[in-house]
Design a protein around this motif. Structure first.
Motif, PDB file in Angstrom:
ATOM      1  N   ARG A   1       0.903  -1.317  -0.069  1.00 22.64           N
ATOM      2  CA  ARG A   1      -0.005  -0.053  -0.109  1.00 22.64           C
ATOM      3  C   ARG A   1       0.939   1.090  -0.336  1.00 22.64           C
ATOM      4  O   ARG A   1       2.126   1.176  -0.189  1.00 22.64           O
ATOM      5  CB  ARG A   1      -0.972  -0.058   1.268  1.00 22.64           C
ATOM      6  N   HIS A   2       0.162   2.203   0.140  1.00 24.80           N
ATOM      7  CA  HIS A   2       1.092   3.815   0.217  1.00 24.80           C
ATOM      8  C   HIS A   2       0.617   4.317   1.561  1.00 24.80           C
ATOM      9  O   HIS A   2      -0.366   4.715   1.727  1.00 24.80           O
ATOM     10  CB  HIS A   2       0.692   4.530  -1.198  1.00 24.80           C
ATOM     11  N   GLY A   3       1.691   4.601   2.277  1.00 21.15           N
ATOM     12  CA  GLY A   3       1.371   5.376   3.514  1.00 21.15           C
ATOM     13  C   GLY A   3       1.902   6.824   3.446  1.00 21.15           C
ATOM     14  O   GLY A   3       2.241   7.136   2.190  1.00 21.15           O
ATOM     15  N   SER A   4       2.039   7.412   4.451  1.00 19.43           N
ATOM     16  CA  SER A   4       2.325   8.994   4.526  1.00 19.43           C
ATOM     17  C   SER A   4       3.762   9.141   3.976  1.00 19.43           C
ATOM     18  O   SER A   4       3.812  10.278   3.505  1.00 19.43           O
ATOM     19  CB  SER A   4       1.902   9.645   5.717  1.00 19.43           C
ATOM     20  N   GLN A   5       4.482   8.098   4.336  1.00 21.84           N
ATOM     21  CA  GLN A   5       6.008   8.265   3.925  1.00 21.84           C
ATOM     22  C   GLN A   5       6.576   7.475   2.831  1.00 21.84           C
ATOM     23  O   GLN A   5       7.724   7.476   2.617  1.00 21.84           O
ATOM     24  CB  GLN A   5       6.933   8.100   5.356  1.00 21.84           C
ATOM     25  N   GLY A   6       5.753   6.748   2.082  1.00 23.87           N
ATOM     26  CA  GLY A   6       5.979   5.891   0.923  1.00 23.87           C
ATOM     27  C   GLY A   6       5.473   4.717   1.078  1.00 23.87           C
ATOM     28  O   GLY A   6       4.410   4.300   1.743  1.00 23.87           O
ATOM     29  N   GLU A   7       5.997   3.554   0.417  1.00 20.01           N
ATOM     30  CA  GLU A   7       5.508   2.445   0.228  1.00 20.01           C
ATOM     31  C   GLU A   7       5.500   1.561   1.413  1.00 20.01           C
ATOM     32  O   GLU A   7       6.544   1.375   2.124  1.00 20.01           O
ATOM     33  CB  GLU A   7       6.143   1.494  -0.896  1.00 20.01           C
ATOM     34  N   ILE A   8       4.290   1.037   1.770  1.00 18.12           N
ATOM     35  CA  ILE A   8       4.117  -0.021   2.822  1.00 18.12           C
ATOM     36  C   ILE A   8       3.718  -1.242   2.711  1.00 18.12           C
ATOM     37  O   ILE A   8       3.137  -1.380   1.557  1.00 18.12           O
ATOM     38  CB  ILE A   8       3.344   0.581   4.124  1.00 18.12           C
ATOM     39  N   LYS A   9       3.976  -2.305   3.517  1.00 13.59           N
ATOM     40  CA  LYS A   9       3.558  -3.590   3.547  1.00 13.59           C
ATOM     41  C   LYS A   9       2.570  -3.771   4.518  1.00 13.59           C
ATOM     42  O   LYS A   9       2.810  -3.223   6.037  1.00 13.59           O
ATOM     43  CB  LYS A   9       4.542  -4.839   3.486  1.00 13.59           C
ATOM     44  N   SER A  10       1.193  -4.173   4.548  1.00 17.31           N
ATOM     45  CA  SER A  10       0.273  -4.191   5.343  1.00 17.31           C
ATOM     46  C   SER A  10      -0.408  -5.430   5.448  1.00 17.31           C
ATOM     47  O   SER A  10      -0.544  -6.203   4.620  1.00 17.31           O
ATOM     48  CB  SER A  10      -0.993  -2.989   5.148  1.00 17.31           C
TER      49      SER A  10
ATOM     50  N   ASP B   1     -10.479  -5.001  15.251  1.00 21.60           N
ATOM     51  CA  ASP B   1     -10.390  -5.046  16.872  1.00 21.60           C
ATOM     52  C   ASP B   1     -11.945  -5.734  17.193  1.00 21.60           C
ATOM     53  O   ASP B   1     -12.730  -5.859  16.470  1.00 21.60           O
ATOM     54  CB  ASP B   1     -10.265  -3.862  17.346  1.00 21.60           C
ATOM     55  N   PRO B   2     -12.012  -5.986  18.553  1.00 18.85           N
ATOM     56  CA  PRO B   2     -13.479  -6.538  19.057  1.00 18.85           C
ATOM     57  C   PRO B   2     -14.576  -5.829  18.593  1.00 18.85           C
ATOM     58  O   PRO B   2     -15.661  -6.500  18.349  1.00 18.85           O
ATOM     59  CB  PRO B   2     -13.210  -6.615  20.474  1.00 18.85           C
ATOM     60  N   ASP B   3     -14.569  -4.310  18.309  1.00 16.17           N
ATOM     61  CA  ASP B   3     -15.704  -3.662  18.009  1.00 16.17           C
ATOM     62  C   ASP B   3     -15.791  -3.657  16.587  1.00 16.17           C
ATOM     63  O   ASP B   3     -16.991  -2.957  16.139  1.00 16.17           O
ATOM     64  CB  ASP B   3     -15.571  -2.143  18.462  1.00 16.17           C
ATOM     65  N   GLY B   4     -14.892  -4.362  15.531  1.00 18.73           N
ATOM     66  CA  GLY B   4     -15.133  -4.174  14.033  1.00 18.73           C
ATOM     67  C   GLY B   4     -14.225  -3.175  13.559  1.00 18.73           C
ATOM     68  O   GLY B   4     -14.317  -3.051  12.190  1.00 18.73           O
ATOM     69  N   ASN B   5     -13.450  -2.271  14.296  1.00 18.13           N
ATOM     70  CA  ASN B   5     -12.683  -1.478  13.705  1.00 18.13           C
ATOM     71  C   ASN B   5     -11.654  -2.140  12.785  1.00 18.13           C
ATOM     72  O   ASN B   5     -10.909  -3.280  13.311  1.00 18.13           O
ATOM     73  CB  ASN B   5     -12.201  -0.613  14.730  1.00 18.13           C
ATOM     74  N   LEU B   6     -11.191  -1.701  11.805  1.00 17.65           N
ATOM     75  CA  LEU B   6     -10.354  -1.997  10.849  1.00 17.65           C
ATOM     76  C   LEU B   6      -8.899  -1.430  11.154  1.00 17.65           C
ATOM     77  O   LEU B   6      -8.668  -0.246  11.233  1.00 17.65           O
ATOM     78  CB  LEU B   6     -10.472  -1.652   9.424  1.00 17.65           C
ATOM     79  N   VAL B   7      -7.911  -2.731  11.565  1.00 17.33           N
ATOM     80  CA  VAL B   7      -6.801  -2.162  11.847  1.00 17.33           C
ATOM     81  C   VAL B   7      -5.819  -2.448  10.906  1.00 17.33           C
ATOM     82  O   VAL B   7      -5.613  -3.778  10.883  1.00 17.33           O
ATOM     83  CB  VAL B   7      -6.273  -2.534  13.402  1.00 17.33           C
ATOM     84  N   GLU B   8      -4.968  -1.563  10.262  1.00 11.24           N
ATOM     85  CA  GLU B   8      -4.001  -1.938   9.200  1.00 11.24           C
ATOM     86  C   GLU B   8      -2.556  -1.998  10.229  1.00 11.24           C
ATOM     87  O   GLU B   8      -2.149  -0.886  10.631  1.00 11.24           O
ATOM     88  CB  GLU B   8      -4.032  -0.953   8.224  1.00 11.24           C
ATOM     89  N   LEU B   9      -1.899  -2.965  10.071  1.00 14.98           N
ATOM     90  CA  LEU B   9      -0.589  -3.096  10.768  1.00 14.98           C
ATOM     91  C   LEU B   9       0.433  -3.136   9.505  1.00 14.98           C
ATOM     92  O   LEU B   9       0.216  -4.075   8.739  1.00 14.98           O
ATOM     93  CB  LEU B   9      -0.267  -4.363  11.501  1.00 14.98           C
ATOM     94  N   SER B  10       1.446  -2.264   9.640  1.00 14.06           N
ATOM     95  CA  SER B  10       2.225  -1.863   8.387  1.00 14.06           C
ATOM     96  C   SER B  10       3.581  -1.980   8.965  1.00 14.06           C
ATOM     97  O   SER B  10       3.799  -1.181  10.042  1.00 14.06           O
ATOM     98  CB  SER B  10       1.804  -0.713   7.577  1.00 14.06           C
ATOM     99  N   ASN B  11       4.520  -1.953   7.967  1.00 14.97           N
ATOM    100  CA  ASN B  11       5.924  -1.116   8.091  1.00 14.97           C
ATOM    101  C   ASN B  11       6.233  -0.638   6.450  1.00 14.97           C
ATOM    102  O   ASN B  11       5.991  -1.186   5.731  1.00 14.97           O
ATOM    103  CB  ASN B  11       6.916  -2.156   8.859  1.00 14.97           C
ATOM    104  N   TYR B  12       7.312   0.352   6.695  1.00 18.06           N
ATOM    105  CA  TYR B  12       7.715   0.530   5.387  1.00 18.06           C
ATOM    106  C   TYR B  12       8.644  -0.251   4.810  1.00 18.06           C
ATOM    107  O   TYR B  12       9.307  -0.879   5.100  1.00 18.06           O
ATOM    108  CB  TYR B  12       8.373   2.130   5.788  1.00 18.06           C
ATOM    109  N   CYS B  13       8.780  -0.294   3.242  1.00 21.94           N
ATOM    110  CA  CYS B  13       9.310  -1.076   2.434  1.00 21.94           C
ATOM    111  C   CYS B  13      10.889  -0.484   2.313  1.00 21.94           C
ATOM    112  O   CYS B  13      11.428  -0.925   1.146  1.00 21.94           O
ATOM    113  CB  CYS B  13       8.694  -1.378   1.189  1.00 21.94           C
ATOM    114  N   ASN B  14      11.358   0.184   3.092  1.00 26.61           N
ATOM    115  CA  ASN B  14      12.880   1.147   2.849  1.00 26.61           C
ATOM    116  C   ASN B  14      13.824  -0.116   2.750  1.00 26.61           C
ATOM    117  O   ASN B  14      13.860  -1.002   3.236  1.00 26.61           O
ATOM    118  CB  ASN B  14      13.108   1.967   3.899  1.00 26.61           C
TER     119      ASN B  14
END
Length: 126
Positions: free
Chosen positions: A99-108, A113-126
């Motif tokens: 995907r594309h994060g605020s600082q560049g390309e990320i892997k996500s 969460d228990p209430d149904g919120n979508l949580v994207e866990l990512s790190n940058y592809c540097n």
């Protein structure tokens, strides 16, 4: 005006115990409680947890459970995060994608969460 950073955001939960299990036990955030207010701290940011819609005013106009969609940058390689989540037998909604994060390309990868919120866990592809 120039915005510098995000300090915190608010999630409203139906079940505090399940939220603590998710944010503290699964994601490793620090749970703090002060005078009946709950938050999860990570790095220099936090997520405030409200226990009912519009609990503290002012609040969002249309507070709903499970209406958030946000991305958290993890320290470890995303593949290791995936392994940890799988070991804890927590469901992954979408496997690792670029995907594309605020600082560049990320892997996500995506979980809820228990209430149904979508949580994207990512790190940058540097």
């Amino acid at each position: 005006m120039k915005i510098k950073k995000i300090d915190h955001f608010v999630i409203t939960t139906k079940n505090l115990e399940k939220s603590i299990a998710f944010y503290k036990d699964l994601l490793g955030m620090k749970h703090v409680e002060n005078k009946g207010r709950h938050a999860f701290i990570f790095g220099n940011q936090k997520i405030n947890i409200h226990l009912k819609k519009g609990e503290f005013q002012p609040a969002a106009l249309h507070v709903e459970y499970g209406s958030q969609d946000y991305c958290l940058i993890v320290k470890e390689e995303i593949e290791l995060v995936k392994e940890e989540i799988e070991k804890k037998e927590y469901p992954i909604i979408e496997d690792i994608v670029k995907r594309h994060g605020s600082q560049g390309e990320i892997k996500s990868l995506y979980i809820r969460d228990p209430d149904g919120n979508l949580v994207e866990l990512s790190n940058y592809c540097n």
